[in-house]
Design a protein around this motif. Structure first.
Motif, short mmCIF file in Angstrom:
data_model
loop_
_atom_site.label_atom_id
_atom_site.label_comp_id
_atom_site.label_asym_id
_atom_site.label_seq_id
_atom_site.Cartn_x
_atom_site.Cartn_y
_atom_site.Cartn_z
N LEU A 40 -46.26 5.33 9.06
CA LEU A 40 -45.92 4.37 10.11
C LEU A 40 -47.09 4.27 11.06
O LEU A 40 -47.53 5.27 11.63
N GLY A 41 -47.61 3.06 11.22
CA GLY A 41 -48.73 2.83 12.11
C GLY A 41 -48.29 2.60 13.55
O GLY A 41 -47.14 2.26 13.83
N ARG A 42 -49.22 2.75 14.46
CA ARG A 42 -48.93 2.55 15.88
C ARG A 42 -48.53 1.09 16.12
O ARG A 42 -49.23 0.16 15.72
N GLY A 43 -47.39 0.88 16.79
CA GLY A 43 -46.92 -0.46 17.10
C GLY A 43 -46.44 -1.26 15.90
O GLY A 43 -46.21 -2.47 16.01
N GLU A 44 -46.23 -0.60 14.77
CA GLU A 44 -45.85 -1.28 13.53
C GLU A 44 -44.35 -1.15 13.30
O GLU A 44 -43.69 -0.24 13.80
N THR A 45 -43.80 -2.08 12.51
CA THR A 45 -42.41 -1.97 12.08
C THR A 45 -42.39 -1.77 10.57
O THR A 45 -42.87 -2.62 9.81
N LEU A 46 -41.84 -0.65 10.16
CA LEU A 46 -41.67 -0.34 8.74
C LEU A 46 -40.20 -0.51 8.39
O LEU A 46 -39.34 0.19 8.92
N GLY A 47 -39.90 -1.46 7.51
CA GLY A 47 -38.54 -1.68 7.08
C GLY A 47 -38.22 -0.88 5.83
O GLY A 47 -39.07 -0.76 4.94
N ILE A 48 -37.02 -0.33 5.76
CA ILE A 48 -36.56 0.38 4.57
C ILE A 48 -35.26 -0.27 4.12
O ILE A 48 -34.29 -0.34 4.89
N VAL A 49 -35.24 -0.76 2.88
CA VAL A 49 -34.06 -1.46 2.36
C VAL A 49 -33.59 -0.78 1.08
O VAL A 49 -34.33 -0.05 0.43
N GLY A 50 -32.35 -1.06 0.72
CA GLY A 50 -31.78 -0.50 -0.50
C GLY A 50 -30.27 -0.56 -0.46
O GLY A 50 -29.67 -0.84 0.58
N GLU A 51 -29.64 -0.28 -1.58
CA GLU A 51 -28.19 -0.28 -1.66
C GLU A 51 -27.59 0.86 -0.83
O GLU A 51 -28.27 1.84 -0.51
N SER A 52 -26.32 0.73 -0.53
CA SER A 52 -25.61 1.81 0.15
C SER A 52 -25.64 3.06 -0.73
O SER A 52 -25.43 2.98 -1.94
N GLY A 53 -25.90 4.20 -0.11
CA GLY A 53 -25.95 5.46 -0.85
C GLY A 53 -27.31 5.81 -1.41
O GLY A 53 -27.44 6.83 -2.10
N CYS A 54 -28.34 5.01 -1.11
CA CYS A 54 -29.66 5.30 -1.68
C CYS A 54 -30.43 6.35 -0.88
O CYS A 54 -31.49 6.80 -1.32
#
Length: 346
Positions: A40-54
């Motif tokens: 994760l970089g400074r001032g950055e937004t890291l999105g994490i996606v996936g199915e429920s239970g992942c």
């Protein structure tokens, strides 16, 4: 990418399964998180996606040290915080705060809004002088779009969107550098989701925040994220910029997720290929050998059962480069156009 503020290496969290009453014996483990690497970089937004239970929410709890990892490192500005305890961990927690998924249960119903938002100052008294805390709480409520005169009201007197704003204000109280948002809009109406996401974007610019934004809604993640990691059964299977993931996906699982995104244009929807995955997600107590997605993948071959694919740029794209040349954990990765132009999520 900006200067890294948070680095995750080989993060693992297994929950033991036991039998017996007097003599408990471990019979297996739930492999909720099974080797996650993130930056994760400074001032950055890291999105994490996936199915429920992942394993998305488990990653969130590990990042804020609500749970201890089974293995791996979480480095905040170069320091491994998984080894910290006591005052040292308390100091780091001031800089890594969390916004929870459910605005209804994450707030104490017996406390006023002023006490909820001001509670971090009781835990970290050095953050604000005692006589100045009430003023700071009112300022925080105003920053997140709430009436500061409502400081003496209780959570049940607010709507779901307003409660989530209270949760965000509480997360901002100590002026953290990182906020881990665990599905912060999934329990809200669509119109309220947009308001909360826009609020988080504005606060990111004002306070210089870095976000780990966890969600299963692909359109919301694309709207707010600079980079995206796609998670399946405890591991990241593809990662890249929002453009690379949404417009040039190379992993079959990512392509299947994107093909399920609703398209408002009937004509585009009629010409779009729909990828349907058959079978259930394997149990985290019994992970398939090799590639863990192979039991639902239409590209699966013998190699997929024998060899675990590395999360790296696929060999086919290393020489040619381009937006498809991003990390993907697939032996047979290939680019597939899934979302029609003009009908992209977000």
């Amino acid at each position: 990418m900006a200067e890294p503020v948070l680095e995750v290496n080989g993060l693992v969290k297994h929950y033991p399964l036991t039998q017996g009453v007097l003599f408990r014996k471990q019979t297996g483990a739930v492999r909720a998180v099974d080797g996650v690497d993130l930056v994760l970089g400074r001032g950055e937004t890291l999105g994490i996606v996936g199915e429920s239970g992942c394993g998305k929410s488990t990653v969130a709890r590990l990042l804020v040290s609500l749970e201890r990892p089974t293995a791996g490192e979480i480095r905040y500005r170069g320091e491994d915080i998984t080894r910290l305890s006591g005052r040292a961990l308390k100091a780091v927690r001031r800089n890594i705060q969390m916004v929870f998924q459910d605005p209804y249960t994450s707030l104490n119903p017996r406390m006023t809004v002023g006490d909820i938002v001001g509670e971090p100052y009781e835990i970290h008294p050095e953050a604000a002088p005692k006589g100045d805390r009430r003023r700071k709480v009112r300022e925080l409520l105003e920053v997140v779009g709430l009436n500061p005169e409502h400081v003496n009201r209780y959570p049940h007197q607010f709507s779901g969107g307003q409660r989530q704003r209270i949760g965000i204000a509480r997360g901002l109280a100590l002026r953290p550098e990182i906020i881990v948002a665990d599905e912060p809009v999934s329990a809200l109406d669509v119109s309220v989701q947009a308001q909360v996401v826009n609020l988080m974007e504005r606060l990111q610019g004002e306070f210089g925040l870095a976000y780990v934004f966890i969600a299963h809604d692909l359109s919301v993640v694309r709207h707010i994220s600079d980079r995206v990691g796609v998670m399946y059964l405890g591991r990241i299977v593809e990662t890249g910029t929002d453009t690379e993931i949404y417009d040039h996906p190379t992993h079959p699982y990512t392509q299947a997720l994107l093909s399920a995104v609703p398209v408002p244009d009937p004509e585009a929807r009629a010409h779009r290929e729909r990828i349907i995955l058959y079978g259930d997600v394997p149990s985290p107590t019994d992970i398939p050998s090799g590639c863990r997605f192979r039991t639902r993948c239409w590209k699966a071959r013998e190699r997929c059962a024998l060899e675990v694919p590395a999360l790296a740029v696929p060999e086919a794209f290393r020489a040619v480069g381009g937006p498809a040349a991003h990390d993907s954990a697939c032996h047979f990765a290939e680019e597939k156009h899934v979302v029609a132009d003009g009908n992209r999520p977000g």
